[in-house]
Write a protein that holds these residues in place. Sequence first.
Motif, PDB file in Angstrom:
ATOM      1  N   GLY A 153      43.247  98.113  50.514  1.00 54.54           N
ATOM      2  CA  GLY A 153      41.967  98.485  50.968  1.00 54.54           C
ATOM      3  C   GLY A 153      40.997  97.904  50.872  1.00 54.54           C
ATOM      4  N   ALA A 154      40.592  96.934  49.063  1.00 51.64           N
ATOM      5  CA  ALA A 154      39.625  95.944  48.931  1.00 51.64           C
ATOM      6  C   ALA A 154      40.449  94.579  49.991  1.00 51.64           C
ATOM      7  CB  ALA A 154      40.049  96.380  47.861  1.00 51.64           C
ATOM      8  N   ILE A 155      41.399  94.504  49.838  1.00 51.03           N
ATOM      9  CA  ILE A 155      41.641  93.129  50.153  1.00 51.03           C
ATOM     10  C   ILE A 155      41.734  93.245  51.725  1.00 51.03           C
ATOM     11  CG2 ILE A 155      43.756  91.882  50.714  1.00 51.03           C
ATOM     12  CD1 ILE A 155      45.002  92.188  48.223  1.00 51.03           C
ATOM     13  N   GLY A 156      41.649  94.044  52.333  1.00 48.30           N
ATOM     14  CA  GLY A 156      41.135  94.703  54.047  1.00 48.30           C
ATOM     15  C   GLY A 156      40.150  93.910  54.429  1.00 48.30           C
ATOM     16  N   ILE A 157      38.993  94.787  53.561  1.00 47.31           N
ATOM     17  CA  ILE A 157      38.020  94.467  53.244  1.00 47.31           C
ATOM     18  C   ILE A 157      37.118  93.318  53.259  1.00 47.31           C
ATOM     19  CG2 ILE A 157      35.211  95.348  52.655  1.00 47.31           C
ATOM     20  CD1 ILE A 157      36.636  97.770  51.409  1.00 47.31           C
ATOM     21  N   VAL A 158      37.809  92.813  52.197  1.00 46.07           N
ATOM     22  CA  VAL A 158      37.603  91.374  51.278  1.00 46.07           C
ATOM     23  C   VAL A 158      37.758  90.830  53.233  1.00 46.07           C
ATOM     24  CG1 VAL A 158      38.045  89.276  50.623  1.00 46.07           C
ATOM     25  CG2 VAL A 158      37.616  90.886  49.581  1.00 46.07           C
ATOM     26  N   PHE A 159      39.654  90.816  53.849  1.00 50.85           N
ATOM     27  CA  PHE A 159      39.477  89.449  55.551  1.00 50.85           C
ATOM     28  C   PHE A 159      38.273  90.063  56.044  1.00 50.85           C
ATOM     29  CE2 PHE A 159      43.145  88.116  52.752  1.00 50.85           C
ATOM     30  CZ  PHE A 159      43.969  87.512  53.148  1.00 50.85           C
ATOM     31  N   CYS A 160      38.473  91.458  56.709  1.00 53.11           N
ATOM     32  CA  CYS A 160      36.755  92.121  57.145  1.00 53.11           C
ATOM     33  C   CYS A 160      35.994  90.920  57.266  1.00 53.11           C
ATOM     34  CB  CYS A 160      36.804  93.400  57.755  1.00 53.11           C
ATOM     35  SG  CYS A 160      37.631  93.931  58.588  1.00 53.11           S
ATOM     36  N   ALA A 161      35.329  91.397  56.300  1.00 51.39           N
ATOM     37  CA  ALA A 161      33.884  90.289  56.156  1.00 51.39           C
ATOM     38  C   ALA A 161      33.956  88.593  56.457  1.00 51.39           C
ATOM     39  CB  ALA A 161      33.359  90.633  54.395  1.00 51.39           C
ATOM     40  N   ILE A 162      35.014  88.266  55.368  1.00 53.71           N
ATOM     41  CA  ILE A 162      34.950  86.774  55.513  1.00 53.71           C
ATOM     42  C   ILE A 162      35.924  86.570  57.385  1.00 53.71           C
ATOM     43  CG2 ILE A 162      37.210  84.507  55.874  1.00 53.71           C
ATOM     44  CD1 ILE A 162      38.089  85.432  53.403  1.00 53.71           C
ATOM     45  N   GLY A 163      35.999  86.929  58.242  1.00 55.65           N
ATOM     46  CA  GLY A 163      36.377  87.190  59.355  1.00 55.65           C
ATOM     47  C   GLY A 163      34.642  87.140  60.534  1.00 55.65           C
ATOM     48  N   PHE A 164      34.411  87.923  59.635  1.00 60.21           N
ATOM     49  CA  PHE A 164      32.711  88.079  60.305  1.00 60.21           C
ATOM     50  C   PHE A 164      31.648  87.602  60.061  1.00 60.21           C
ATOM     51  CE2 PHE A 164      28.938  91.019  60.754  1.00 60.21           C
ATOM     52  CZ  PHE A 164      28.659  90.852  62.183  1.00 60.21           C
ATOM     53  N   LEU A 165      32.179  86.828  58.738  1.00 62.93           N
ATOM     54  CA  LEU A 165      30.720  85.881  58.159  1.00 62.93           C
ATOM     55  C   LEU A 165      31.020  84.215  57.895  1.00 62.93           C
ATOM     56  CD1 LEU A 165      29.710  88.464  55.097  1.00 62.93           C
ATOM     57  CD2 LEU A 165      28.155  88.389  57.311  1.00 62.93           C
ATOM     58  N   ALA A 166      32.635  84.046  57.473  1.00 63.62           N
ATOM     59  CA  ALA A 166      32.973  82.815  57.650  1.00 63.62           C
ATOM     60  C   ALA A 166      34.120  83.209  57.397  1.00 63.62           C
ATOM     61  CB  ALA A 166      32.779  82.460  56.201  1.00 63.62           C
ATOM     62  N   PRO A 167      34.183  83.171  59.232  1.00 63.43           N
ATOM     63  CA  PRO A 167      36.145  82.807  59.617  1.00 63.43           C
ATOM     64  C   PRO A 167      36.278  81.889  59.161  1.00 63.43           C
ATOM     65  CG  PRO A 167      34.867  83.119  61.469  1.00 63.43           C
ATOM     66  CD  PRO A 167      33.481  82.762  60.583  1.00 63.43           C
TER      67      PRO A 167
END
Length: 182
Positions: free
Chosen positions: A162-176
């Motif tokens: 779940g934490a990895i999922g949140i990190v990838f969401c953040a990367i996709g949103f902030l700095a893809p």
Amino acid sequence: MSAGHGAHVDPSNKKIALLIALLALVLAFSETLGKSAQTAALSLNIEASNLWAFFQAKTIRQTVLRTAAEQTEAMNSNDKTKKQIEAWKKTAERYQSEPETNEGRKELAERAKAAEQKRDRSLAAYHHYELASAAVQIAIVLASAAIITGAMALVWIGIGLGAIGIVFCAIGFLAPTAVHLF
């Protein structure tokens, strides 16, 4: 002993259920953002293709006008043809750069490249959201399995995913484009 609702509910199951609800929330965001990024990438790809097609059409028109001017210049040199040759040359030059309409070859190339960059950014974001969704989906399955089996290791793995999922969401949103996996 009564067989009523919740008579023997393990308190840790409530925590796991809350974890599953939070993971489902992250999944919903990831899926929504992923579809939005995918749609944007497709639209921008079409825009870039259209701009490059317009660029090519301008190039062909420019080449035809230059050829006509050169051929006419080589064959005739009276005043009437000189005026026509000058008009063709001016039009050909206008096709090269037309800042007032943003539709010269130079401007079209810049617009097409900008659309390609936006497309690439959206596509990169989409890939990160897809990875986030996969990680969160697996986390939900593992957390659900932990309720049935009582294996708390599955909960911890689910939390990690779940934490990895949140990190990838953040990367996709902030700095893809910051992380290149594909």
